[in-house]
Design an enzyme around this catalytic site. Sequence first.
Site, PDB file in Angstrom:
ATOM      1  N   CYS A   1       0.840  -1.203   0.000  1.00 44.32           N
ATOM      2  CA  CYS A   1       0.000   0.000   0.000  1.00 44.32           C
ATOM      3  C   CYS A   1       0.873   1.249   0.000  1.00 44.32           C
ATOM      4  O   CYS A   1       0.358   2.362   0.058  1.00 44.32           O
ATOM      5  CB  CYS A   1      -0.936  -0.011   1.210  1.00 44.32           C
TER       6      CYS A   1
ATOM      7  N   GLU B   1      -2.180   0.980  -4.744  1.00 46.23           N
ATOM      8  CA  GLU B   1      -1.584  -0.263  -4.266  1.00 46.23           C
ATOM      9  C   GLU B   1      -0.651  -0.724  -5.391  1.00 46.23           C
ATOM     10  O   GLU B   1      -0.936  -0.471  -6.560  1.00 46.23           O
ATOM     11  CB  GLU B   1      -2.706  -1.292  -4.064  1.00 46.23           C
TER      12      GLU B   1
HETATM   13  C1  LIG Z   1      -1.284  -4.503   4.669  1.00 42.07           C
HETATM   14  S1  LIG Z   1      -1.767  -5.677   5.863  1.00 42.07           S
HETATM   15  C2  LIG Z   1      -1.952  -7.108   4.841  1.00 42.07           C
HETATM   16  C3  LIG Z   1      -2.781  -8.216   5.408  1.00 42.07           C
HETATM   17  C4  LIG Z   1      -3.221  -9.291   4.413  1.00 42.07           C
HETATM   18  N1  LIG Z   1      -2.171  -9.676   3.512  1.00 42.07           N
HETATM   19  C5  LIG Z   1      -4.463  -8.871   3.651  1.00 42.07           C
HETATM   20  O1  LIG Z   1      -4.341  -8.492   2.478  1.00 42.07           O
HETATM   21  O2  LIG Z   1      -5.570  -8.905   4.244  1.00 42.07           O
HETATM   22  C6  LIG Z   1      -0.274  -5.911   6.725  1.00 42.07           C
HETATM   23  C7  LIG Z   1      -0.338  -6.923   7.842  1.00 42.07           C
HETATM   24  O3  LIG Z   1       0.988  -7.072   8.377  1.00 42.07           O
HETATM   25  C8  LIG Z   1       0.889  -7.297   9.774  1.00 42.07           C
HETATM   26  N2  LIG Z   1       2.228  -6.977  10.319  1.00 42.07           N
HETATM   27  C9  LIG Z   1       2.726  -5.767  10.647  1.00 42.07           C
HETATM   28  N3  LIG Z   1       4.024  -5.878  11.039  1.00 42.07           N
HETATM   29  C10 LIG Z   1       4.354  -7.196  10.939  1.00 42.07           C
HETATM   30  C11 LIG Z   1       5.540  -7.935  11.178  1.00 42.07           C
HETATM   31  N4  LIG Z   1       6.646  -7.350  11.602  1.00 42.07           N
HETATM   32  N5  LIG Z   1       5.526  -9.263  10.958  1.00 42.07           N
HETATM   33  C12 LIG Z   1       4.384  -9.883  10.530  1.00 42.07           C
HETATM   34  N6  LIG Z   1       3.229  -9.229  10.288  1.00 42.07           N
HETATM   35  C13 LIG Z   1       3.207  -7.906  10.477  1.00 42.07           C
HETATM   36  C14 LIG Z   1      -0.259  -6.409  10.196  1.00 42.07           C
HETATM   37  O4  LIG Z   1      -0.814  -6.871  11.409  1.00 42.07           O
HETATM   38  C15 LIG Z   1      -1.218  -6.531   9.000  1.00 42.07           C
HETATM   39  O5  LIG Z   1      -2.163  -7.555   9.206  1.00 42.07           O
END
Ligand SMILES: C[S@@+](CC[C@H](N)C(=O)[O-])C[C@H]1O[C@@H](n2cnc3c(N)ncnc32)[C@H](O)[C@@H]1O
Length: 419
Positions: free
Chosen positions: A375, A410
Amino acid sequence: MCSGTNELSSNGEALSKLPHPHPPWVVTTPFALPGEKIRVKIVRSGRMISYSDLLEVIQPAATRDNSRVQCKYFGKCAGCQYQMLDYSKQLEFKQRVVEKAYRYYSDLPGESIPSPLPTIGSPLQYGYRTKITPHFDAPPKGKLKEDWKLYIGFDTKGRRQVLDIEECPIATQVLNDALGPIRAEVQEKLSTYKRGATLLMRDSLQVVDSSREDHVCIRDHKAIVRERVGSKVFEFPANSFFQNNNSVLVPLTDYVRQAATVIPSGGRRPTHLVDTYSGCGLFALSLVEAFDHVAGIEISEESIRYATHNVQLNGISPDKCEFRAGQAEKIFDVVGDFPPSETVIVIDPPRKGCDDAFISQLVRFGAATVVYVSCNVHTQARDVGKLVRAGYALESIRGFDLFPQTAHVESVAVLRKSS
Ligand SMILES: C[S@@+](CC[C@H](N)C(=O)[O-])C[C@H]1O[C@@H](n2cnc3c(N)ncnc32)[C@H](O)[C@@H]1O
């Protein structure tokens, strides 16, 4: 002052470079377009830049068509930037944002960066937003509730002020239908709020009977939201992450699947998928049939509980598709038996992009294909630059329009490990 605009910034504001003999200086103006002559009021200045309000469009650009604007708050609300533009033009501007992000932020030579493919549009260009968060301020201490005009809505562009909103044409119908009753309820309970609040409103499916689902507006942060994407159903808590434009999720997941299932030249059929930053499993579950084994990781334990729940909800074998909670790089501790040359890694991090620890372990693992969804195309370009310098080839970059009428884009980058 009057100004001639030259370019759009990545946040959708027109940039005007002051002509010679002025020193290098840029004026930014929201709601103006490249090629327009405009009258503006400077509201503040920084080093080599001034920020302005648009007062008048003296000479409109050929691309401007104000009859397209569908929102009575357009030009005041900070939410949308592009309602005066034909949709194909919006997609072209977003393609240019992707191109410039890679040119300036990837630190790669031009020949390593393919031209961005045309931006994929959203099937719905209004009425698509499945989550909105209107907010309001409560009367300050000592001020009578009766004397307080309730402004409930979104940020006013360029002001620290809530813009009072009765409708939001980019939000779904069920959210718009709920705005009136919510306003009445907040007005009624105003004295119970000390400082105001931000309200969560999410469009969710509700099962009526075995053959019917209705759309409802969910407001309780802990309630469970239900959405369908293609043949899959996703459930997740209202306060956790899910993409906010359901209409574009089939094109997006189809595109990621297509890129992920290509057999790289001289390579092997991809059999293993790793979905990193997985949320409640959008990419893992949407692609599961194309792979023999799927693993996902996500930092939010609650999202992982729902990713695991969604595996069951969609009748997928838990042996085939497993999730764990943790920092993204921890996935490499558990996929040691995945063959790198037959593995695809999907990355979809938050706006700040990936940590160095993740990038270095990803490079050490050496998956044949990486599909990076983001994003924030600027942090994506930075991270992709690191992957290319570590031995990946950038095959394609392409914008997806998750937020029509806004400047947001995106971006999906496809990388293959160089042999
Ligand atoms: C942009 S969202 C994408 C979620 C999923 N791919 C979707 O499209 O529904 C980013 C995700 O990364 C998670 N996140 C943030 N930092 C992270 C980290 N260091 N390791 C793993 N996940 C993380 C957040 O909780 C969030 O759910």
